[in-house]
Scaffold this motif. Structure first.
Motif, PDB file in Angstrom:
ATOM      1  N   UNK A  53     -23.225  44.469 -31.434  1.00 12.39           N
ATOM      2  CA  UNK A  53     -21.960  45.198 -31.273  1.00 12.39           C
ATOM      3  C   UNK A  53     -22.199  46.515 -30.548  1.00 12.39           C
ATOM      4  N   UNK A  54     -23.280  47.210 -30.907  1.00  8.70           N
ATOM      5  CA  UNK A  54     -23.605  48.474 -30.251  1.00  8.70           C
ATOM      6  C   UNK A  54     -23.929  48.265 -28.769  1.00  8.70           C
ATOM      7  N   UNK A  55     -24.678  47.206 -28.473  1.00  8.22           N
ATOM      8  CA  UNK A  55     -25.051  46.924 -27.079  1.00  8.22           C
ATOM      9  C   UNK A  55     -23.827  46.565 -26.249  1.00  8.22           C
ATOM     10  N   UNK A  56     -22.940  45.775 -26.805  1.00  6.17           N
ATOM     11  CA  UNK A  56     -21.712  45.421 -26.087  1.00  6.17           C
ATOM     12  C   UNK A  56     -20.819  46.644 -25.869  1.00  6.17           C
ATOM     13  N   UNK A  57     -20.809  47.529 -26.837  1.00  2.00           N
ATOM     14  CA  UNK A  57     -20.042  48.765 -26.683  1.00  2.00           C
ATOM     15  C   UNK A  57     -20.632  49.630 -25.570  1.00  2.00           C
ATOM     16  N   UNK A  58     -21.965  49.712 -25.527  1.00  2.00           N
ATOM     17  CA  UNK A  58     -22.618  50.475 -24.467  1.00  2.00           C
ATOM     18  C   UNK A  58     -22.285  49.889 -23.097  1.00  2.00           C
ATOM     19  N   UNK A  59     -22.329  48.560 -22.999  1.00  2.00           N
ATOM     20  CA  UNK A  59     -21.996  47.906 -21.729  1.00  2.00           C
ATOM     21  C   UNK A  59     -20.557  48.223 -21.318  1.00  2.00           C
ATOM     22  N   UNK A  60     -19.661  48.257 -22.266  1.00  2.00           N
ATOM     23  CA  UNK A  60     -18.270  48.601 -21.969  1.00  2.00           C
ATOM     24  C   UNK A  60     -18.160  50.050 -21.472  1.00  2.00           C
ATOM     25  N   UNK A  61     -18.969  50.929 -22.052  1.00  2.00           N
ATOM     26  CA  UNK A  61     -18.902  52.341 -21.694  1.00  2.00           C
ATOM     27  C   UNK A  61     -19.555  52.663 -20.350  1.00  2.00           C
ATOM     28  N   UNK A  62     -20.253  51.709 -19.762  1.00  2.00           N
ATOM     29  CA  UNK A  62     -20.840  51.934 -18.442  1.00  2.00           C
ATOM     30  C   UNK A  62     -19.775  51.987 -17.341  1.00  2.00           C
ATOM     31  N   UNK A  63     -18.601  51.491 -17.598  1.00  2.45           N
ATOM     32  CA  UNK A  63     -17.603  51.272 -16.549  1.00  2.45           C
ATOM     33  C   UNK A  63     -17.357  52.501 -15.670  1.00  2.45           C
ATOM     34  N   UNK A  64     -16.996  53.623 -16.276  1.00  6.47           N
ATOM     35  CA  UNK A  64     -16.588  54.796 -15.487  1.00  6.47           C
ATOM     36  C   UNK A  64     -17.700  55.270 -14.561  1.00  6.47           C
ATOM     37  N   UNK A  65     -18.900  55.448 -15.118  1.00  2.00           N
ATOM     38  CA  UNK A  65     -20.008  55.938 -14.316  1.00  2.00           C
ATOM     39  C   UNK A  65     -20.453  54.952 -13.253  1.00  2.00           C
ATOM     40  N   UNK A  66     -20.462  53.678 -13.615  1.00  7.64           N
ATOM     41  CA  UNK A  66     -20.890  52.641 -12.670  1.00  7.64           C
ATOM     42  C   UNK A  66     -19.960  52.590 -11.462  1.00  7.64           C
ATOM     43  N   UNK A  67     -18.674  52.496 -11.698  1.00  6.41           N
ATOM     44  CA  UNK A  67     -17.711  52.387 -10.596  1.00  6.41           C
ATOM     45  C   UNK A  67     -17.648  53.664  -9.776  1.00  6.41           C
ATOM     46  N   UNK A  68     -17.828  54.808 -10.427  1.00  6.08           N
ATOM     47  CA  UNK A  68     -17.793  56.077  -9.697  1.00  6.08           C
ATOM     48  C   UNK A  68     -18.984  56.216  -8.757  1.00  6.08           C
ATOM     49  N   UNK A 190     -18.594  42.991 -16.026  1.00  3.17           N
ATOM     50  CA  UNK A 190     -19.722  43.568 -16.753  1.00  3.17           C
ATOM     51  C   UNK A 190     -20.597  42.487 -17.381  1.00  3.17           C
ATOM     52  N   UNK A 191     -20.007  41.370 -17.741  1.00  2.77           N
ATOM     53  CA  UNK A 191     -20.783  40.294 -18.367  1.00  2.77           C
ATOM     54  C   UNK A 191     -21.636  39.541 -17.353  1.00  2.77           C
ATOM     55  N   UNK A 192     -21.299  39.685 -16.087  1.00  2.00           N
ATOM     56  CA  UNK A 192     -22.128  39.098 -15.031  1.00  2.00           C
ATOM     57  C   UNK A 192     -23.211  40.089 -14.608  1.00  2.00           C
ATOM     58  N   UNK A 193     -22.836  41.356 -14.519  1.00  2.00           N
ATOM     59  CA  UNK A 193     -23.785  42.388 -14.110  1.00  2.00           C
ATOM     60  C   UNK A 193     -24.846  42.645 -15.177  1.00  2.00           C
ATOM     61  N   UNK A 194     -24.420  42.660 -16.442  1.00  2.00           N
ATOM     62  CA  UNK A 194     -25.306  43.021 -17.541  1.00  2.00           C
ATOM     63  C   UNK A 194     -25.420  41.875 -18.548  1.00  2.00           C
ATOM     64  N   UNK A 195     -26.637  41.551 -18.914  1.00  2.00           N
ATOM     65  CA  UNK A 195     -26.882  40.572 -19.972  1.00  2.00           C
ATOM     66  C   UNK A 195     -27.261  41.301 -21.251  1.00  2.00           C
ATOM     67  N   UNK A 196     -26.633  40.958 -22.345  1.00  2.00           N
ATOM     68  CA  UNK A 196     -26.936  41.553 -23.646  1.00  2.00           C
ATOM     69  C   UNK A 196     -27.623  40.501 -24.511  1.00  2.00           C
ATOM     70  N   UNK A 197     -28.809  40.827 -25.042  1.00  2.00           N
ATOM     71  CA  UNK A 197     -29.535  39.855 -25.875  1.00  2.00           C
ATOM     72  C   UNK A 197     -30.448  40.580 -26.844  1.00  2.00           C
ATOM     73  N   UNK A 198     -30.786  39.892 -27.924  1.00  2.00           N
ATOM     74  CA  UNK A 198     -31.733  40.418 -28.902  1.00  2.00           C
ATOM     75  C   UNK A 198     -33.155  40.312 -28.365  1.00  2.00           C
ATOM     76  N   UNK A 199     -33.994  41.262 -28.751  1.00  2.00           N
ATOM     77  CA  UNK A 199     -35.409  41.206 -28.396  1.00  2.00           C
ATOM     78  C   UNK A 199     -36.231  41.418 -29.652  1.00  2.00           C
ATOM     79  N   UNK A 200     -37.477  40.966 -29.630  1.00  2.00           N
ATOM     80  CA  UNK A 200     -38.357  41.112 -30.783  1.00  2.00           C
ATOM     81  C   UNK A 200     -38.761  42.564 -30.940  1.00  2.00           C
TER      82      UNK A 200
END
Length: 201
Positions: A53-68, A190-200
């Motif tokens: 949930x935190x990672x998906x939220x971070x990906x959502x928050x990238x929008x403004x800076x990324x597009x700018x 964002x789901x194409x640009x960024x992949x969110x996954x668990x890591x060990x």
């Protein structure tokens, strides 16, 4: 003979009591261990859900800076130095899984940002055969990675140093065309640009 049989039975009775008590102790001990394992699995599930949930939220928050960053072709600079903000979303999913977030760390990694979450379950083992188990809770840690997985090229149609179109080619066969002046919905791209996954850990 009758007296001797009664004496033998009388001597055997305490042994039976001890054996039954021992068996009951083992049953309760196995139950406690099983409950502890179940609580540990539950806490790990809560940690996984919270960090995703935190990672998906971070990906959502990238929008403004990324597009700018696109019109001025500053995407490399943005990827190397941008805010990673997702931890506030972790507690909701942890709480839904009967746990609480005790630690959350966001780490900038450029093309591979990470978030790590520690959680503690709300339920205790609380077994009569394990001293202190009434205060023993299950704890777990999970880490998620937010990977930018695309290469790109830009086009300046008006020759004014402002990039009008960006073409992204991404792992897994994804392809995107983004016009900074009228970008597609971030929830989709964002789901194409960024992949969110668990890591060990």
């Amino acid at each position: 003979m009758i007296g001797r049989s009664r004496r033998d039975a009388g001597q055997a009775f305490p042994i039976y009591v001890v054996m039954v008590a021992g068996l009951l102790f083992l049953v309760f001990a196995f139950f406690a261990v099983g409950k502890a394992a179940a609580l540990r699995n539950g806490s790990q599930g809560a940690a996984d859900a919270a960090v995703l949930a935190a990672a998906n939220e971070a990906r959502k928050n990238y929008e403004t800076g990324f597009l700018a960053s696109l019109p001025e072709d500053l995407l490399d600079q943005y990827l190397e130095s941008h805010p990673v903000i997702g931890c506030p979303a972790a507690q909701g999913l942890a709480s839904a899984n009967q746990a609480d977030v005790t630690f959350c760390q966001e780490t900038l990694g450029g093309y591979r940002d990470r978030i790590t979450v520690d959680v503690e379950g709300r339920k205790t083992v609380n077994s009569s055969v394990l001293p202190g188990s009434e205060k023993t809770t299950a704890k777990a840690t999970a880490t998620a990675e937010i990977e930018f997985r695309c290469k790109w090229r830009s086009v300046d149609l008006n020759h004014d140093s402002i990039r009008d179109i960006f073409f992204f080619t991404c792992k897994g066969g994804g392809f995107l065309e983004i016009r900074p002046s009228s970008p597609p919905p971030w929830s989709e791209v964002s789901k194409i640009l960024y992949d969110v996954h668990l890591v060990s850990n």
